[in-house]
Design a protein around this motif. Structure first.
Motif, PDB file in Angstrom:
ATOM      1  N   GLU A   8       0.694  -1.224   0.029  1.00  0.00           N
ATOM      2  CA  GLU A   8      -0.031   0.003  -0.001  1.00  0.00           C
ATOM      3  C   GLU A   8       0.915   1.258   0.079  1.00  0.00           C
ATOM      4  OE1 GLU A   8      -3.028   0.628  -0.264  1.00  0.00           O
ATOM      5  OE2 GLU A   8      -4.203  -1.162   0.248  1.00  0.00           O
ATOM      6  N   VAL A   9       2.047   1.340   0.588  1.00  0.00           N
ATOM      7  CA  VAL A   9       2.948   2.400   0.838  1.00  0.00           C
ATOM      8  C   VAL A   9       4.059   2.074   0.384  1.00  0.00           C
ATOM      9  CG1 VAL A   9       3.954   4.026   2.283  1.00  0.00           C
ATOM     10  CG2 VAL A   9       1.540   3.184   2.688  1.00  0.00           C
ATOM     11  N   PRO A  10       4.621   2.399  -0.734  1.00  0.00           N
ATOM     12  CA  PRO A  10       5.900   2.199  -1.613  1.00  0.00           C
ATOM     13  C   PRO A  10       7.111   2.758  -0.803  1.00  0.00           C
ATOM     14  CG  PRO A  10       4.888   3.909  -2.765  1.00  0.00           C
ATOM     15  CD  PRO A  10       3.964   3.533  -1.715  1.00  0.00           C
ATOM     16  N   TYR A  11       7.092   4.032   0.131  1.00  0.00           N
ATOM     17  CA  TYR A  11       8.173   4.381   0.677  1.00  0.00           C
ATOM     18  C   TYR A  11       8.274   3.853   2.079  1.00  0.00           C
ATOM     19  CZ  TYR A  11       7.925   7.501  -3.249  1.00  0.00           C
ATOM     20  OH  TYR A  11       8.027   8.123  -4.858  1.00  0.00           O
ATOM     21  N   PRO A  12       9.683   3.912   2.444  1.00  0.00           N
ATOM     22  CA  PRO A  12      10.863   4.329   1.687  1.00  0.00           C
ATOM     23  C   PRO A  12      11.349   3.083   0.846  1.00  0.00           C
ATOM     24  CG  PRO A  12      11.341   3.535   3.941  1.00  0.00           C
ATOM     25  CD  PRO A  12       9.701   3.571   3.859  1.00  0.00           C
ATOM     26  N   LEU A  13      11.954   3.671  -0.256  1.00  0.00           N
ATOM     27  CA  LEU A  13      12.636   2.811  -1.162  1.00  0.00           C
ATOM     28  C   LEU A  13      14.119   2.735  -1.018  1.00  0.00           C
ATOM     29  CD1 LEU A  13      10.617   4.052  -4.332  1.00  0.00           C
ATOM     30  CD2 LEU A  13      10.548   1.815  -3.329  1.00  0.00           C
ATOM     31  N   PRO A  14      14.752   1.561  -1.014  1.00  0.00           N
ATOM     32  CA  PRO A  14      13.958   0.310  -1.684  1.00  0.00           C
ATOM     33  C   PRO A  14      13.695  -0.496  -0.851  1.00  0.00           C
ATOM     34  CG  PRO A  14      16.504   0.311  -1.549  1.00  0.00           C
ATOM     35  CD  PRO A  14      16.250   1.406  -1.121  1.00  0.00           C
ATOM     36  N   VAL A  15      13.351  -0.271   0.459  1.00  0.00           N
ATOM     37  CA  VAL A  15      12.976  -1.312   1.587  1.00  0.00           C
ATOM     38  C   VAL A  15      11.809  -1.826   1.370  1.00  0.00           C
ATOM     39  CG1 VAL A  15      12.615  -1.514   4.070  1.00  0.00           C
ATOM     40  CG2 VAL A  15      14.575  -0.108   3.281  1.00  0.00           C
ATOM     41  N   ARG A  16      10.830  -0.933   0.684  1.00  0.00           N
ATOM     42  CA  ARG A  16       9.539  -1.495   0.820  1.00  0.00           C
ATOM     43  C   ARG A  16       9.510  -2.429  -0.369  1.00  0.00           C
ATOM     44  NH1 ARG A  16       6.249  -1.609   4.167  1.00  0.00           N
ATOM     45  NH2 ARG A  16       4.497  -0.930   3.195  1.00  0.00           N
ATOM     46  N   THR A  17      10.222  -2.600  -1.302  1.00  0.00           N
ATOM     47  CA  THR A  17      10.230  -3.469  -2.493  1.00  0.00           C
ATOM     48  C   THR A  17      11.135  -4.572  -2.547  1.00  0.00           C
ATOM     49  OG1 THR A  17      11.470  -1.998  -3.866  1.00  0.00           O
ATOM     50  CG2 THR A  17       9.296  -1.541  -3.921  1.00  0.00           C
ATOM     51  N   GLU A  18      11.973  -4.641  -1.428  1.00  0.00           N
ATOM     52  CA  GLU A  18      13.047  -5.596  -1.401  1.00  0.00           C
ATOM     53  C   GLU A  18      12.368  -7.024  -1.509  1.00  0.00           C
ATOM     54  OE1 GLU A  18      15.415  -4.485   1.863  1.00  0.00           O
ATOM     55  OE2 GLU A  18      16.464  -3.114   0.785  1.00  0.00           O
ATOM     56  N   SER A  19      11.364  -7.370  -0.874  1.00  0.00           N
ATOM     57  CA  SER A  19      10.762  -8.647  -0.914  1.00  0.00           C
ATOM     58  C   SER A  19      10.384  -9.029  -2.182  1.00  0.00           C
ATOM     59  CB  SER A  19       9.387  -8.676   0.115  1.00  0.00           C
ATOM     60  OG  SER A  19       8.230  -7.811  -0.353  1.00  0.00           O
ATOM     61  N   ILE A  20      10.130  -8.303  -3.282  1.00  0.00           N
ATOM     62  CA  ILE A  20       9.551  -8.661  -4.743  1.00  0.00           C
ATOM     63  C   ILE A  20      10.908  -9.410  -5.431  1.00  0.00           C
ATOM     64  CG2 ILE A  20       8.889  -7.900  -6.954  1.00  0.00           C
ATOM     65  CD1 ILE A  20       7.834  -5.454  -5.567  1.00  0.00           C
ATOM     66  N   PRO A  21      10.691 -10.754  -5.540  1.00  0.00           N
ATOM     67  CA  PRO A  21      11.707 -11.499  -6.157  1.00  0.00           C
ATOM     68  C   PRO A  21      12.063 -11.194  -7.639  1.00  0.00           C
ATOM     69  CG  PRO A  21      10.121 -12.847  -5.559  1.00  0.00           C
ATOM     70  CD  PRO A  21       9.583 -11.695  -5.262  1.00  0.00           C
ATOM     71  N   GLU A  22      13.237 -11.549  -7.839  1.00  0.00           N
ATOM     72  CA  GLU A  22      13.793 -11.243  -9.478  1.00  0.00           C
ATOM     73  C   GLU A  22      12.860 -12.071 -10.412  1.00  0.00           C
ATOM     74  OE1 GLU A  22      17.587 -14.096 -10.092  1.00  0.00           O
ATOM     75  OE2 GLU A  22      17.680 -12.379  -8.485  1.00  0.00           O
ATOM     76  N   ASP A  23      12.499 -13.440 -10.254  1.00  0.00           N
ATOM     77  CA  ASP A  23      11.640 -14.244 -11.046  1.00  0.00           C
ATOM     78  C   ASP A  23      10.246 -13.992 -11.110  1.00  0.00           C
ATOM     79  OD1 ASP A  23      11.332 -15.188  -8.725  1.00  0.00           O
ATOM     80  OD2 ASP A  23      11.750 -17.341  -9.307  1.00  0.00           O
ATOM     81  N   SER A  24       9.629 -12.810 -10.667  1.00  0.00           N
ATOM     82  CA  SER A  24       8.342 -12.496 -10.411  1.00  0.00           C
ATOM     83  C   SER A  24       7.846 -11.390 -11.112  1.00  0.00           C
ATOM     84  CB  SER A  24       7.965 -12.135  -8.909  1.00  0.00           C
ATOM     85  OG  SER A  24       8.597 -10.797  -8.613  1.00  0.00           O
ATOM     86  N   THR A  25       6.545 -11.067 -11.380  1.00  0.00           N
ATOM     87  CA  THR A  25       5.886 -10.110 -11.948  1.00  0.00           C
ATOM     88  C   THR A  25       5.242  -9.331 -10.946  1.00  0.00           C
ATOM     89  OG1 THR A  25       5.479 -11.703 -13.959  1.00  0.00           O
ATOM     90  CG2 THR A  25       4.101  -9.423 -13.899  1.00  0.00           C
ATOM     91  N   VAL A  26       5.497  -7.828 -11.038  1.00  0.00           N
ATOM     92  CA  VAL A  26       4.782  -6.909 -10.335  1.00  0.00           C
ATOM     93  C   VAL A  26       3.844  -5.992 -11.069  1.00  0.00           C
ATOM     94  CG1 VAL A  26       7.069  -5.698 -10.220  1.00  0.00           C
ATOM     95  CG2 VAL A  26       5.298  -5.186  -8.368  1.00  0.00           C
ATOM     96  N   ALA A  27       2.685  -5.600 -10.589  1.00  0.00           N
ATOM     97  CA  ALA A  27       1.891  -4.699 -11.195  1.00  0.00           C
ATOM     98  C   ALA A  27       2.244  -3.388 -10.213  1.00  0.00           C
ATOM     99  CB  ALA A  27       0.648  -5.209 -11.334  1.00  0.00           C
ATOM    100  N   LEU A  28       2.315  -2.160 -11.002  1.00  0.00           N
ATOM    101  CA  LEU A  28       2.262  -0.910 -10.370  1.00  0.00           C
ATOM    102  C   LEU A  28       1.042  -0.311 -10.777  1.00  0.00           C
ATOM    103  CD1 LEU A  28       5.992   0.448 -10.915  1.00  0.00           C
ATOM    104  CD2 LEU A  28       5.369  -1.406  -9.500  1.00  0.00           C
ATOM    105  N   LEU A  29       0.323   0.257  -9.694  1.00  0.00           N
ATOM    106  CA  LEU A  29      -0.782   0.957  -9.864  1.00  0.00           C
ATOM    107  C   LEU A  29      -0.404   2.424  -9.998  1.00  0.00           C
ATOM    108  CD1 LEU A  29      -3.274  -1.035  -7.275  1.00  0.00           C
ATOM    109  CD2 LEU A  29      -2.519  -1.615  -9.883  1.00  0.00           C
ATOM    110  N   GLY A  30      -0.525   2.956 -10.966  1.00  0.00           N
ATOM    111  CA  GLY A  30      -0.119   4.342 -11.348  1.00  0.00           C
ATOM    112  C   GLY A  30       1.182   4.340 -12.266  1.00  0.00           C
ATOM    113  N   THR A  31       1.224   5.299 -12.916  1.00  0.00           N
ATOM    114  CA  THR A  31       2.370   5.791 -13.756  1.00  0.00           C
ATOM    115  C   THR A  31       3.116   6.995 -13.776  1.00  0.00           C
ATOM    116  OG1 THR A  31       0.981   6.661 -15.392  1.00  0.00           O
ATOM    117  CG2 THR A  31       1.127   4.244 -15.644  1.00  0.00           C
TER     118      THR A  31
END
Length: 545
Positions: free
Chosen positions: A178-201
């Motif tokens: 829900e809250v992407p900040y602080p970066l990169p901490v909040r996205t570190e759990s997303i593994p390299e072999d996965s697909t992630v959707a970003l809601l917003g451009t």
């Protein structure tokens, strides 16, 4: 006189600067309480964040100090802009450079020390390193309760909590972040072999993309993007289904052309014709904006006019197929990028769209009390404000160039059209098209809410905002926006009396417009002028009333 500032990021630091400026004149003693659990002045500008997280304002347009043009007729505390400070402390930088965000943090750290060294004799400043849990009226003043159990009665409380919401627990795998900040901490759990959707451009999405690509060892070069192999596959989706317009090249010393149609006077005249003074944004305000835009398109080609028309259309477009949608969106973004490369003064497209930045004060005039009708306010918040963000508060043109390289490298792709429907499917998520005649569905492993919409009231994430809404007048929209008067003061729900609690910055969004910015030197500042509307009467400086 005792004043509390709740939340001392950049806007709270501006309060300190204004109080110092006013108390330099003779008058009674003043005590200023700076309530901030973290380091004073920084807000979200952590000095340890990576250099790939960039400011979205050029170096020469940021300052924490004041000058005579920023606050005409009021006392000032002068000092270097971010650009001038960087020249002295970090060597050569360009006036139009988008610097790493951490450098603004370092500048703010320095500015705090500089301002505290200039505190006048009649002012006492105290830093209370605790989180505020509650603020409410108390007679003619206010009481602020802190998480350490203490409470402080003050004559005036200024809420400037910014975007500094309490950090929620780190996300587990496969859940919505829900809250992407602080970066990169909040996205570190997303593994390299996965697909992630970003809601917003928009800007937040660009930060998340940077963290998931160059933040993981990828690099941009003459041959495009060189993956590190640690990137996930990234799917971009948004309500409009479009990519943001790129910020254009600018000229040093550029001065916006005076408005011919979209003026604060024109907005005021429209307000006089309504029974209760409230406006309908679509009916009353948008025609003024379009007149102003048209005045800047005299030399434009039909193709350029069409580009502007598409950018200023809030409603998403329907498409026959995903390929048609993707190709059209990327082509429009490339055409916009070409205009951004031409820059302000050369591109009629960018000059026309810049009306929304150059004359932002006229937009604010439409939102200022008595504001818009409730239905129109919802339209502005849900439809038009995101359009403005997409059109003139977008990423640097270099970020858009990088985005194209990531698409070419197969790291980033567009989602299934506008208004894609997000659903949980087992341990994964599904994005299903709603505006494509030929349906399309994309499954992803993770979802990041990559937009900074102000959240619903939440006692854990935003205790001060929740406390305010327990007693103050609020709107009927889902975010329960605070209903503030023109000076920024709250109104008590019981009795309707103006209180001694004023709100500025992002928590005031909705009652006014576009409050999340650091002031610019050498031009009139709405932010500092609004602070003076509260501070000047209460500080009691001789000759400053």
């Amino acid at each position: 006189m005792r004043i509390a500032v709740i939340g001392v990021g950049p806007r709270g630091l501006s309060v300190l600067e204004r109080v110092i400026s006013h108390t330099r004149l003779p008058g009674p003693p003043v005590e200023l309480l700076l309530i901030e659990p973290g380091e004073l002045g920084l807000g979200v500008h952590d000095v340890k964040q990576p250099d790939y997280l960039l400011l979205n304002t050029i170096a020469s347009q940021l300052t924490i100090f004041s000058d005579e043009r920023m606050t005409p007729g009021a006392p000032v505390t002068t000092g270097p802009s971010l650009f001038e400070w960087c020249l002295e402390h970090h060597g050569p930088v360009r006036f139009d450079e988008f610097l790493p965000r951490r450098l603004l943090g370092e500048y703010l750290q320095w500015a705090v020390r500089d301002l505290l060294d200039r505190v006048p004799p009649r002012l006492t400043v105290r830093h209370l390193p605790a989180t505020a849990r509650d603020v409410r009226p108390d007679g003619t003043g206010a009481v602020v309760a802190l998480a350490d159990g203490s409470s402080h009665r003050v004559d005036v409380a200024l809420v400037t909590t910014g975007h500094g919401l309490a950090d929620p627990a780190p996300p587990a795998g496969g859940v919505l972040v829900e809250v992407p900040y602080p970066l990169p901490v909040r996205t570190e759990s997303i593994p390299e072999d996965s697909t992630v959707a970003l809601l917003g451009t928009g800007l937040t999405a660009m930060d998340v993309i940077a963290a998931l690509t160059v933040g993981r060892g990828g690099a941009f070069g003459a041959d495009g993007y060189q993956p590190s192999g640690k990137e996930p596959r990234i799917v971009l989706t948004s309500r409009a289904g479009l990519l943001p317009c790129a910020r254009p090249r600018t000229r040093e010393g550029r001065v916006a052309a005076p408005a011919q149609h979209f003026t604060t006077e024109a907005v005021a005249a429209l307000r006089e014709r309504t029974p209760d003074g409230r406006l309908d944004f679509r009916r009353d305000v948008e025609p003024l904006i379009r007149q102003e835009v048209a005045a800047r398109l005299a030399s434009a080609t039909p193709e350029q006019v069409a580009l502007v028309e598409r950018a200023l259309t809030p409603e998403p477009t329907s498409w026959a197929t995903y390929d048609a949608y993707r190709d059209a969106v990327l082509a429009a973004a490339r055409a916009d990028l070409a205009e951004a490369e031409l820059g302000l003064g050369a591109s009629p497209v960018k000059e026309a769209l810049e009306v929304l930045r150059d004359h932002r004060e006229s937009v604010r005039a439409a939102l200022d009390p008595p504001g818009l009708t409730e239905e129109s306010h919802r339209y502005f918040t849900d439809e038009y404000a995101p359009l403005v963000n997409r059109v003139v508060i977008g990423p640097q043109k270099e970020r858009i160039q990088e985005l194209f390289a990531l698409v070419e490298a197969g790291v980033v792709s567009l989602g299934p059209g506008p208004r894609a429907r997000l659903e949980r499917v087992g341990e994964r998520w599904s994005l299903a098209s709603t505006e494509l005649a030929e349906p399309r569905r994309v499954e992803v492993d993770h979802v990041v809410r990559a937009n900074l919409t102000w959240p619903l009231p939440d006692s854990d994430l935003d205790p001060v905002g929740t406390a305010l809404r327990s007693w103050a007048e609020v709107g009927t929209d889902r975010s329960a926006r605070l209903l503030l008067d023109r000076d920024g003061y709250t109104t008590a729900r019981d009795g309707g009396a103006r209180t001694a609690v004023a709100v500025f910055g992002p928590p005031a969004e909705g009652a006014s417009y576009y409050n999340h910015y650091v002031p610019s030197p050498g031009v009139w500042s709405r932010a500092l002028t609004d602070l003076d509307r509260v501070l000047r009467p209460v500080l009691g400086a001789e000759g400053d009333r």
